[in-house]
Motif scaffolding. Structure first.
Motif, short mmCIF file in Angstrom:
data_model
loop_
_atom_site.label_atom_id
_atom_site.label_comp_id
_atom_site.label_asym_id
_atom_site.label_seq_id
_atom_site.Cartn_x
_atom_site.Cartn_y
_atom_site.Cartn_z
N THR A 39 -61.07 24.16 16.06
CA THR A 39 -60.25 22.79 16.44
C THR A 39 -58.76 22.84 16.62
O THR A 39 -58.13 22.00 17.01
N SER A 40 -58.25 24.08 16.75
CA SER A 40 -56.82 24.43 16.71
C SER A 40 -56.26 24.73 17.92
O SER A 40 -55.08 24.69 18.11
N GLN A 42 -56.12 23.79 21.11
CA GLN A 42 -55.05 23.07 22.06
C GLN A 42 -53.81 22.56 21.40
O GLN A 42 -52.87 22.51 21.91
N ALA A 43 -53.90 22.67 20.13
CA ALA A 43 -52.78 22.48 19.41
C ALA A 43 -51.73 23.20 19.43
O ALA A 43 -50.53 23.06 19.55
N GLY A 46 -50.31 23.17 22.86
CA GLY A 46 -49.13 22.12 23.08
C GLY A 46 -47.84 22.66 22.31
O GLY A 46 -46.80 22.33 23.15
N THR A 150 -57.24 17.01 17.55
CA THR A 150 -56.07 18.13 17.90
C THR A 150 -54.82 17.42 18.12
O THR A 150 -53.90 18.39 17.96
N SER A 151 -54.60 16.50 18.83
CA SER A 151 -53.15 16.24 19.02
C SER A 151 -52.35 15.78 17.73
O SER A 151 -51.21 16.22 17.59
N GLU A 152 -53.17 15.51 16.74
CA GLU A 152 -52.57 15.30 15.46
C GLU A 152 -52.27 16.32 14.84
O GLU A 152 -51.19 16.70 14.05
N GLU A 154 -51.21 19.12 16.27
CA GLU A 154 -50.17 19.54 17.08
C GLU A 154 -49.01 18.94 16.42
O GLU A 154 -47.86 19.74 15.97
N HIS A 155 -49.11 17.63 16.06
CA HIS A 155 -47.95 16.87 15.49
C HIS A 155 -47.29 17.32 14.03
O HIS A 155 -46.44 17.60 13.73
#
Length: 473
Positions: A39-40, A42-43, A46, A150-152, A154-155
């Motif tokens: 799950t990591s 793409q993060a 980014g 995934t976007s979270e 990254e954040h």
């Protein structure tokens, strides 16, 4: 006077950086995160594209667990090119961003939700987020854990914070003594059956009551792990002396005076008397029977002595359609006794039930018996440390003598992302957390239950009541 607060309120209040609006959104500080190779990617991509660093590398622990093979002899090679690329990119990211990694050859490797607690990486009072919905497991330690996208991720890696919306609170109070052969898996399966797969949507669940207090920490992890199957975004229990004893001397737990100070602070982590919950549920553990699922959702479950339900008895048309679809997929007829359902596979593993206590429970059933003809039975420990301990206690020998495959640690057949995959039509008694269509392989059929119930099914060749074995022992 201070207004009485729930334990959930205490977790969120103590980690709120600032309030963002009048609709419950806050900027929430996150103490720790655990990342996996699935799950990591793409993060991290980014972060690279934006030229950002990881804000607190030491707050993250990375573990390879989803795609790695679990063959009896541990190897570093992945079963397919896609998995190999995921793992190699994961290793590259950990190296470049300065994050600690437990790779497949590390003696501490295992499923992230087993590894993090056994390392003492998760402590009471922490708020933890990770790219896996079963991060709720950490609630058994008095932490507050939840899954993120995934976007979270990254954040979170970039800022150590998340935009978070407060949940409603639900208290589930469990009373009564569990009967012989009953375990925490039966408690949480009975709760999910009662309130439904969306019954706790929008809620954080606090589990309380004398039955919860009597459970071991590992048993509590099973309950918090599966609370997400009722829709909960978080689940936890107030930490107590059992939790403190579990954590003491863990590799990353505080030491000396810091430990004493930490325990004193942790003892304040409980819901205040008079704190108001948005929902209350009561469960009588003494009335429970061993649970199994018959359908394709964790709430489609029943006691082992029951029969497959008849959809025509369901007045709600949408639910009736869901039941009919589930029975078609599972190849079952209404009225069939659950204990007559034959299996082709038995799987003990996953972040729900692959800790040492789970393996001990299964070994008590298996000892002196043989896996039934036509059944392939597998044990996949939750971590390499659990595997080593099971071998030291003689459990591995018991399983091998009975005809079980004794494998290396990993997520394995819980979600069939490596080479541990069922074929269409295979029917598996499984200690995992989800029985969705295709979860263990396209067309495969999954029945959820406790590890001891899986062991009983493996030696019987069909779903069966583990209490019969307890009487014979």
């Amino acid at each position: 006077m201070t207004h009485p607060r729930t334990l959930y309120d205490k977790h969120i209040d103590s980690h709120t950086v600032c309030t963002l609006d009048d609709h419950g959104h806050v900027l929430l500080y996150i103490d720790r995160q655990v990342a996996n190779e699935y799950t990591s990617p793409q993060a991290f991509s980014g972060l690279r594209e934006a030229g950002r660093e990881v804000w607190r590398p030491k707050a993250t622990l990375c573990v390879v667990d989803h795609v790695n093979p679990t063959a009896p002899e541990r190897i570093a090679a992945m079963p397919d090119a896609g998995g190999a690329r995921q793992v190699s990119y994961f290793e590259e990211n950990c190296r470049d961003f300065g994050i600690e990694l437990f790779d497949v050859l590390d003696k501490r490797q295992g499923i992230e939700h087993v590894v993090a607690p056994e390392q003492g990486f998760i402590l009471p009072g922490m708020v933890v987020a990770a790219g896996d919905s079963h991060t709720t497991t950490y609630g058994a330690l008095g932490a507050f854990g939840f899954g993120i996208g995934t976007s979270e991720i990254e954040h979170l890696l970039a800022t150590q914070t998340l935009v978070y919306k407060r949940l409603k609170s639900m208290r589930v109070t469990v009373r009564g003594e569990l009967g012989a052969g009953l375990v925490s898996k039966d408690i949480i399966m009975a709760l999910i059956r009662r309130i439904g797969a969306s019954g706790a949507t929008g809620y954080a669940i606090e589990f309380a009551g004398p039955t919860i207090a009597a459970l071991s920490v590992e048993a509590r992890m099973t309950i918090c792990n599966m609370a997400v199957e009722a829709g909960a975004r978080g689940a936890f229990m107030a930490p107590d002396d059992k939790v403190f004893a579990y954590l003491k001397d863990k590799p990353r737990a505080p030491r000396g005076e810091l430990w004493e100070q930490a325990v004193a602070r942790w003892r304040e982590l409980y819901s205040d008397p008079g704190a108001a919950f948005d929902a209350e549920v009561e469960l009588d553990a003494s009335a429970l029977e061993p649970m199994v699922t018959w359908g394709t959702s964790p709430d489609q479950a029943a006691p082992i002595g029951a029969a497959v339900p008849d959809p025509h008895d369901e007045p709600d048309l949408i639910r009736r359609h869901d039941l009919q679809r589930a029975l078609r997929y599972m190849g079952l007829e209404p009225g069939a006794r659950l204990s007559d359902i034959r299996i082709s596979h038995a799987f003990i593993g996953s972040c729900t039930n692959a800790r040492i206590e789970d393996l001990r429970d299964a070994a008590r059933v298996v000892r002196g018996r043989k896996v039934a003809d036509g059944v392939r039975a597998m044990i996949v420990p939750g971590s390499t440390l659990v595997r080593d301990q099971a071998e030291a206690e003689g459990l591995a020998r018991i399983f091998r003598d009975a005809g079980f495959e004794w494998r290396q640690s990993g997520c394995s057949m819980c979600l069939a992302m490596n080479d541990d995959v069922l074929a269409a039509g295979d029917r598996c008694a499984s200690s995992t957390n989800r029985n969705f269509e295709g979860r263990q392989g396209a067309g495969a059929r999954t029945h959820l239950m406790s590890p001891a119930m899986v062991a009983a099914a493996a030696v019987s060749g069909h779903l069966t009541d583990v209490r019969h074995f307890a009487l014979e022992a």
